[in-house]
Design a protein around this motif. Structure first.
Motif, PDB file in Angstrom:
ATOM      1  N   PHE A   1      39.309  45.959  36.590  1.00 14.52           N
ATOM      2  CA  PHE A   1      39.080  44.522  36.520  1.00 14.52           C
ATOM      3  C   PHE A   1      40.438  43.848  36.672  1.00 14.52           C
ATOM      4  O   PHE A   1      41.464  44.393  36.264  1.00 14.52           O
ATOM      5  CB  PHE A   1      38.453  44.120  35.185  1.00 14.52           C
ATOM      6  N   PHE A   2      40.431  42.672  37.268  1.00 15.55           N
ATOM      7  CA  PHE A   2      41.678  41.915  37.320  1.00 15.55           C
ATOM      8  C   PHE A   2      41.359  40.439  37.159  1.00 15.55           C
ATOM      9  O   PHE A   2      40.235  39.983  37.400  1.00 15.55           O
ATOM     10  CB  PHE A   2      42.437  42.177  38.632  1.00 15.55           C
ATOM     11  N   ARG A   3      42.370  39.704  36.704  1.00 18.39           N
ATOM     12  CA  ARG A   3      42.180  38.267  36.536  1.00 18.39           C
ATOM     13  C   ARG A   3      43.438  37.538  36.976  1.00 18.39           C
ATOM     14  O   ARG A   3      44.543  38.075  36.886  1.00 18.39           O
ATOM     15  CB  ARG A   3      41.837  37.917  35.092  1.00 18.39           C
ATOM     16  N   ILE A   4      43.238  36.317  37.443  1.00 18.42           N
ATOM     17  CA  ILE A   4      44.352  35.486  37.862  1.00 18.42           C
ATOM     18  C   ILE A   4      44.873  34.773  36.622  1.00 18.42           C
ATOM     19  O   ILE A   4      44.121  34.106  35.918  1.00 18.42           O
ATOM     20  CB  ILE A   4      43.903  34.457  38.916  1.00 18.42           C
ATOM     21  N   ALA A   5      46.165  34.929  36.327  1.00 15.40           N
ATOM     22  CA  ALA A   5      46.702  34.413  35.070  1.00 15.40           C
ATOM     23  C   ALA A   5      46.528  32.910  34.948  1.00 15.40           C
ATOM     24  O   ALA A   5      46.286  32.396  33.855  1.00 15.40           O
ATOM     25  CB  ALA A   5      48.184  34.784  34.960  1.00 15.40           C
ATOM     26  N   LYS A   6      46.613  32.166  36.052  1.00 15.80           N
ATOM     27  CA  LYS A   6      46.598  30.708  35.943  1.00 15.80           C
ATOM     28  C   LYS A   6      45.220  30.136  35.617  1.00 15.80           C
ATOM     29  O   LYS A   6      45.124  29.009  35.134  1.00 15.80           O
ATOM     30  CB  LYS A   6      47.117  30.083  37.237  1.00 15.80           C
ATOM     31  N   ASP A   7      44.134  30.876  35.914  1.00 16.76           N
ATOM     32  CA  ASP A   7      42.812  30.317  35.599  1.00 16.76           C
ATOM     33  C   ASP A   7      41.957  31.249  34.747  1.00 16.76           C
ATOM     34  O   ASP A   7      40.955  30.812  34.165  1.00 16.76           O
ATOM     35  CB  ASP A   7      42.048  29.941  36.875  1.00 16.76           C
TER      36      ASP A   7
ATOM     37  N   TYR B   1      37.596  39.369  37.890  1.00 16.33           N
ATOM     38  CA  TYR B   1      36.962  39.975  39.052  1.00 16.33           C
ATOM     39  C   TYR B   1      37.035  41.501  38.920  1.00 16.33           C
ATOM     40  O   TYR B   1      37.866  42.027  38.177  1.00 16.33           O
ATOM     41  CB  TYR B   1      37.677  39.541  40.342  1.00 16.33           C
ATOM     42  N   SER B   2      36.169  42.182  39.670  1.00 16.69           N
ATOM     43  CA  SER B   2      36.241  43.638  39.697  1.00 16.69           C
ATOM     44  C   SER B   2      36.743  44.084  41.054  1.00 16.69           C
ATOM     45  O   SER B   2      36.620  43.366  42.054  1.00 16.69           O
ATOM     46  CB  SER B   2      34.857  44.253  39.417  1.00 16.69           C
ATOM     47  N   GLY B   3      37.310  45.276  41.104  1.00 10.47           N
ATOM     48  CA  GLY B   3      37.837  45.773  42.361  1.00 10.47           C
ATOM     49  C   GLY B   3      38.213  47.235  42.243  1.00 10.47           C
ATOM     50  O   GLY B   3      37.821  47.918  41.291  1.00 10.47           O
ATOM     51  N   SER B   4      38.969  47.710  43.218  1.00  9.45           N
ATOM     52  CA  SER B   4      39.404  49.104  43.210  1.00  9.45           C
ATOM     53  C   SER B   4      40.832  49.196  43.721  1.00  9.45           C
ATOM     54  O   SER B   4      41.305  48.317  44.452  1.00  9.45           O
ATOM     55  CB  SER B   4      38.471  49.968  44.060  1.00  9.45           C
TER      56      SER B   4
ATOM     57  N   ILE C   1      46.014  43.233  35.981  1.00  4.78           N
ATOM     58  CA  ILE C   1      45.080  44.323  36.260  1.00  4.78           C
ATOM     59  C   ILE C   1      44.780  45.048  34.951  1.00  4.78           C
ATOM     60  O   ILE C   1      45.693  45.507  34.262  1.00  4.78           O
ATOM     61  CB  ILE C   1      45.677  45.315  37.270  1.00  4.78           C
ATOM     62  N   SER C   2      43.478  45.139  34.602  1.00  4.71           N
ATOM     63  CA  SER C   2      43.074  45.804  33.360  1.00  4.71           C
ATOM     64  C   SER C   2      42.551  47.197  33.668  1.00  4.71           C
ATOM     65  O   SER C   2      41.496  47.355  34.293  1.00  4.71           O
ATOM     66  CB  SER C   2      41.985  44.991  32.651  1.00  4.71           C
ATOM     67  N   ALA C   3      43.309  48.207  33.237  1.00  5.22           N
ATOM     68  CA  ALA C   3      42.881  49.599  33.327  1.00  5.22           C
ATOM     69  C   ALA C   3      42.363  50.014  31.946  1.00  5.22           C
ATOM     70  O   ALA C   3      42.495  49.263  30.981  1.00  5.22           O
ATOM     71  CB  ALA C   3      44.053  50.469  33.764  1.00  5.22           C
TER      72      ALA C   3
END
Length: 252
Positions: free
Chosen positions: A10-16, A20-23, A52-54
């Motif tokens: 999973f990852f997220r944009i710090a400003k908002d 989201y998910s991804g690879s 990025i969240s691992a």
């Protein structure tokens, strides 16, 4: 623990803060390339921070390039999330699970209030006072539904207990007698706004007899979803900041 090619993250944009998910597409000394599973709707530019969240760590990165759903980022630093641990007091209940075959489905019981107060005035002809009244009614209905949901799931009846909480486990003093290796069901009501109920499962890794016929249990969470773990991490970070601010004010 590092990122690995092909790993789902999973990852997220710090400003908002949108998630989201991804690879992971590639990893090398220069940086990391990730591919989002779905369209990323926000405006992300070179220099923005992307987290990025691992499973065990958060990787703070900076966006170098973006091509639709592909992001090339360079590493900034890494936080091992299990290191965040706080002492706190909030409603907690834990009970032994005697049926080994019983389904274990951790879940969040989140409130509705977080979104009801941010509704924008529509472009259609609606008087602002009437719109504010409708937003207020919607907010109150959300709070009522939230309370009913928490009550139905058994969170409203839980007593406050002193705890030590991290993303990987919990230490609590409870009247529930248990032994090392026992499986337990854990209910926690995080005192956020709106309150967040968490149903989790775990096992006892340490059990010590305490005073007043109670027991100090150290519990390790099992089979926890990333959404739930992230809620706990965000809560522990928020409480750490509050405690640091409170301590600084006392020292002035």
């Amino acid at each position: 623990m590092d990122l690995n090619v092909g790993e789902q993250i999973f990852f997220r944009i710090a400003k908002d803060g949108f998630r989201y998910s991804g690879s992971i597409v590639s990893v090398n000394n220069a940086g990391v390339v990730i591919r989002a599973n779905d369209e990323v709707t926000c405006d992300v530019r070179k220099g923005d921070q992307l987290i990025i969240s691992a499973p065990e760590s958060d990787f703070y990165t900076e966006v170098m390039t973006r091509d639709k759903t592909m992001f090339s980022v360079k590493r900034l630093w890494c936080d091992r999330r299990e290191f965040f641990r706080i002492d706190d007091v909030f409603p907690v209940d834990c009970r032994k699970v005697t049926d080994a075959g019983a389904p274990k489905k951790p879940k969040l019981v989140a409130g509705f209030g977080s979104e009801t107060g941010t509704l924008e005035l529509p472009e259609d002809a609606v008087h602002p006072k009437l719109w504010n009244m409708l937003v207020d009614i919607n907010t109150k209905l959300g709070i009522i539904l939230e309370r009913l949901d928490l009550h139905r799931e058994g969170f409203a009846q839980i007593e406050n207990r002193r705890v030590n909480l991290s993303a990987t486990g919990l230490k609590v003093i409870t009247p529930e007698k248990a032994e090392v290796g026992d499986n337990v069901e854990i209910k926690m009501l995080l005192p956020t706004y709106p309150p967040i109920g968490i149903l989790a499962f775990g096992r006892v890794v340490r059990a010590v007899k305490a005073d007043n016929d109670e027991f100090e249990l150290a519990l390790h969470f099992d089979e926890m979803d990333e959404d739930i773990r992230d809620e706990i991490i965000q809560y522990t970070l928020k409480r750490q900041r509050e405690l640091i601010r409170s301590q600084r004010q006392k020292e002035k």
